[in-house]
Design a protein around this motif. Sequence first.
Motif, PDB file in Angstrom:
ATOM      1  N   ILE A 171       0.657  -1.239  -0.060  1.00  0.00           N
ATOM      2  CA  ILE A 171       0.116   0.057  -0.136  1.00  0.00           C
ATOM      3  C   ILE A 171       0.905   1.468   0.026  1.00  0.00           C
ATOM      4  O   ILE A 171       0.335   2.394  -0.056  1.00  0.00           O
ATOM      5  N   GLY A 172       2.059   1.200   0.127  1.00  0.00           N
ATOM      6  CA  GLY A 172       2.932   2.280   0.039  1.00  0.00           C
ATOM      7  C   GLY A 172       2.839   3.078   1.304  1.00  0.00           C
ATOM      8  O   GLY A 172       3.055   4.476   1.201  1.00  0.00           O
ATOM      9  N   ASN A 173       2.649   2.584   2.424  1.00  0.00           N
ATOM     10  CA  ASN A 173       2.723   3.295   3.717  1.00  0.00           C
ATOM     11  C   ASN A 173       2.911   2.545   4.868  1.00  0.00           C
ATOM     12  O   ASN A 173       3.080   1.184   4.710  1.00  0.00           O
ATOM     13  N   ALA A 174       3.003   3.091   6.047  1.00  0.00           N
ATOM     14  CA  ALA A 174       3.265   2.817   7.151  1.00  0.00           C
ATOM     15  C   ALA A 174       2.129   2.256   8.250  1.00  0.00           C
ATOM     16  O   ALA A 174       1.396   3.199   8.487  1.00  0.00           O
ATOM     17  N   ASP A 175       1.856   0.967   8.785  1.00  0.00           N
ATOM     18  CA  ASP A 175       1.191   0.806   9.751  1.00  0.00           C
ATOM     19  C   ASP A 175       1.723   1.499  11.019  1.00  0.00           C
ATOM     20  O   ASP A 175       2.991   1.067  11.463  1.00  0.00           O
ATOM     21  N   ILE A 176       0.995   1.911  11.971  1.00  0.00           N
ATOM     22  CA  ILE A 176       1.491   2.745  13.213  1.00  0.00           C
ATOM     23  C   ILE A 176       0.810   2.304  14.335  1.00  0.00           C
ATOM     24  O   ILE A 176      -0.355   2.435  14.326  1.00  0.00           O
ATOM     25  N   SER A 177       1.449   1.820  15.414  1.00  0.00           N
ATOM     26  CA  SER A 177       0.652   1.908  16.820  1.00  0.00           C
ATOM     27  C   SER A 177       1.398   2.651  17.715  1.00  0.00           C
ATOM     28  O   SER A 177       2.709   2.899  17.527  1.00  0.00           O
ATOM     29  N   VAL A 178       0.801   3.368  18.653  1.00  0.00           N
ATOM     30  CA  VAL A 178       1.542   4.133  19.560  1.00  0.00           C
ATOM     31  C   VAL A 178       0.704   3.878  21.074  1.00  0.00           C
ATOM     32  O   VAL A 178      -0.629   4.098  21.023  1.00  0.00           O
ATOM     33  N   ASN A 179       1.374   3.294  21.982  1.00  0.00           N
ATOM     34  CA  ASN A 179       0.614   2.732  23.064  1.00  0.00           C
ATOM     35  C   ASN A 179       1.506   3.230  24.194  1.00  0.00           C
ATOM     36  O   ASN A 179       2.731   3.197  24.104  1.00  0.00           O
ATOM     37  N   PHE A 180       0.745   3.407  25.580  1.00  0.00           N
ATOM     38  CA  PHE A 180       1.584   3.443  26.725  1.00  0.00           C
ATOM     39  C   PHE A 180       1.768   1.833  27.253  1.00  0.00           C
ATOM     40  O   PHE A 180       1.066   0.934  26.869  1.00  0.00           O
ATOM     41  N   ILE A 181       3.201   1.502  27.511  1.00  0.00           N
ATOM     42  CA  ILE A 181       3.763   0.439  27.961  1.00  0.00           C
ATOM     43  C   ILE A 181       3.981   0.394  29.382  1.00  0.00           C
ATOM     44  O   ILE A 181       4.460   1.424  29.809  1.00  0.00           O
ATOM     45  N   ARG A 182       4.151  -0.872  29.947  1.00  0.00           N
ATOM     46  CA  ARG A 182       4.875  -1.075  31.330  1.00  0.00           C
ATOM     47  C   ARG A 182       5.929  -2.252  31.081  1.00  0.00           C
ATOM     48  O   ARG A 182       5.539  -3.365  30.799  1.00  0.00           O
ATOM     49  N   LYS A 183       7.107  -1.815  30.966  1.00  0.00           N
ATOM     50  CA  LYS A 183       8.129  -2.869  30.962  1.00  0.00           C
ATOM     51  C   LYS A 183       8.233  -3.893  32.091  1.00  0.00           C
ATOM     52  O   LYS A 183       8.838  -4.810  32.099  1.00  0.00           O
TER      53      LYS A 183
END
Length: 658
Positions: free
Chosen positions: A107-119
């Motif tokens: 698709i010539g694009n990036a899938d992006i996820s932005v999440n709070f995480i707890r390591k």
Amino acid sequence: MLLYKAHIENFRNIDHININFSDFNVLIGENNIGKTNILTAINKVLSKNVYFKEDDFKVLEKPIVIELSFNNLSEEDKAIFFDFEGLLNPKDEDITIKTIGTWRSTIGNADISVNFIRKDLKEGEQEVKPVTKIFRKTLSSLYISAHRNYSKNMDSKGIFELLRLFAPYQAMPLDLLKQEINEEFRNLIEMDYEFNLDEIESLLQNNEMLSNNILNKLKKIKEDSDPVSEICDKLLKCNNIYSQKIKINDELLKLNETHKEYYKLTEIENTMNSFFSTFLNNEELKFDVMPTEDIELLKNISMDLDGNSILNQGDGYQNFIDLLINLSGLIKIKNINEVDMCNFIVIIEEPETHLHPHMQRNFIKSLKEFRELFKKRNIFIQFFISTHSPYIVSNLKIPELNIIRKNKNNVISVKLEEDYISKICFKTYSNSECSSKNIRKINSAINYLLNYSDVFFSKTVILCEGDTELGAFPILADKLRCNLDAYGISLLKLNGVHNIKLYRSILNEFKIHTYSILDADKKNDYGDLPNTTFLGEDSRKKGAFELEFYKNAPHYKIFNALDLSHDSHAKSTIQEIKEAIPDFEVFENLNESLEEKLIQYKGDSKYKRTVIKLMKDEKNILFSRILAEELDPSEIPPTFKEAFENAIKLTEENYGEY
């Protein structure tokens, strides 16, 4: 709230990097090392719309990963981030957001996820929830690029935009302000408060004031609830501005007519309209001397400095004012976000552009003062600055400095934390010697390095003993075609050779290689130091630098550099030389033809002792520079060439190896 660390993977030239931050951060490093890419990565994550282009991926088949961790959270911050949702890591007292971008070629694009995480949680359970809108409102970023268009912010349009930041309703056209008032009254009516909207619209349409009955009712109902109070306060404020605008516009109209009368424009206007009424189809020509509405007047505001337009000032002043205008934009962002408190990441690239050295040094002080002023508005700023200016670096505290260096095929961040002095002390001295006295020595050495702050930009630093070497070495290296600047090599004079291990230790903490050039009389004490050249190997006393020149340089050039004809040389000194060279009377304008006469004395111990003593007595940066300028490459002591070439080899073979 403080962004205190970041982890970046597969972004542009960065394979992976872990980087720590303080409340004020200055990134330095050579060109094309990745400073801009680090700052861009941070800005992308904090932007409203996170996106990645194909060129952002170092390896297209791998994901981009950017983790930002924040600590030093206030109680207000913790309330915003909903402790009960488990966003706060109880172990580190921080919150972390993780952005992952995966390129989809189809698709010539990036899938992006932005999440709070707890390591601290198990793998697979670390993603707590997506980053919320309230987070982006509470923590925003402002990116000020190195490529700035000064005139855009400082022409009339730019200044008007600045006005709108501080006085949004005053800078609003009258018709829009009326619409704003109408809209708020509609909101009150929807909340079951009775107002005659037709009456209000009629008053506004005719530029008439709202009646006292309406204003008193607003004051009365504003106590009912917070939402109602907010609307009523806004209406009362807008009504006051509306009233002032009507008065100002009336005054402008009167002033315009007065000027027209004075300059006979009304008479000209009437005459032309009477002559051309047939051609103008009953339309009238009209002269306006000045704007008759405040908004048009405001759109013509100019910015002056000492009576001259800022647009006619030098690029340095324009750059500085442009930066201040950009920073003022933080107020607008806070107002738009409608929050009581706001944290900002402010990124400024190469602020030194066109600035005089004194202005560069003052820039850091000004930014810190600016930050304190904004705290009073509940705006908390964390600065990230990239620079190539040693003048800016000279005004920093060491923990504010972040050096980006090459490390094999990757880049690393070199940053010393607040406890760096005690760490250097224990590495340099034994535990028993890490006393307050030695800590003072380290502090003194750090301050000295900040005064010669170009060393922090270096790959290798050549440590030399004094001013004489410092004056001669750059000139000698250039004549030998050992271009030290091309290899990122700087020179640093030691404040006493006893400090050499301390300076080597400090520079090593910054991943800066060191090469030492010392007199041979120091070999007993420092013979075990790696990467060291000793001058005057057959000299057991002080004067090794002078001995190298005595053995290799034409002596008439030495005498020319000493300038024996100058009044500063005592008669006793001249007499001493004449005794050493009995048939030599001329001490000025010496040339090559006299060298043969001087050579015959070279083996004479009295002559040798006299010449070396004279050079030692004259030992200073000016003498060494003059002598170095006099010499041809073949006349330069080979020991110096060997030392420069060794320093270059050290840099070539070890840069990026720590």
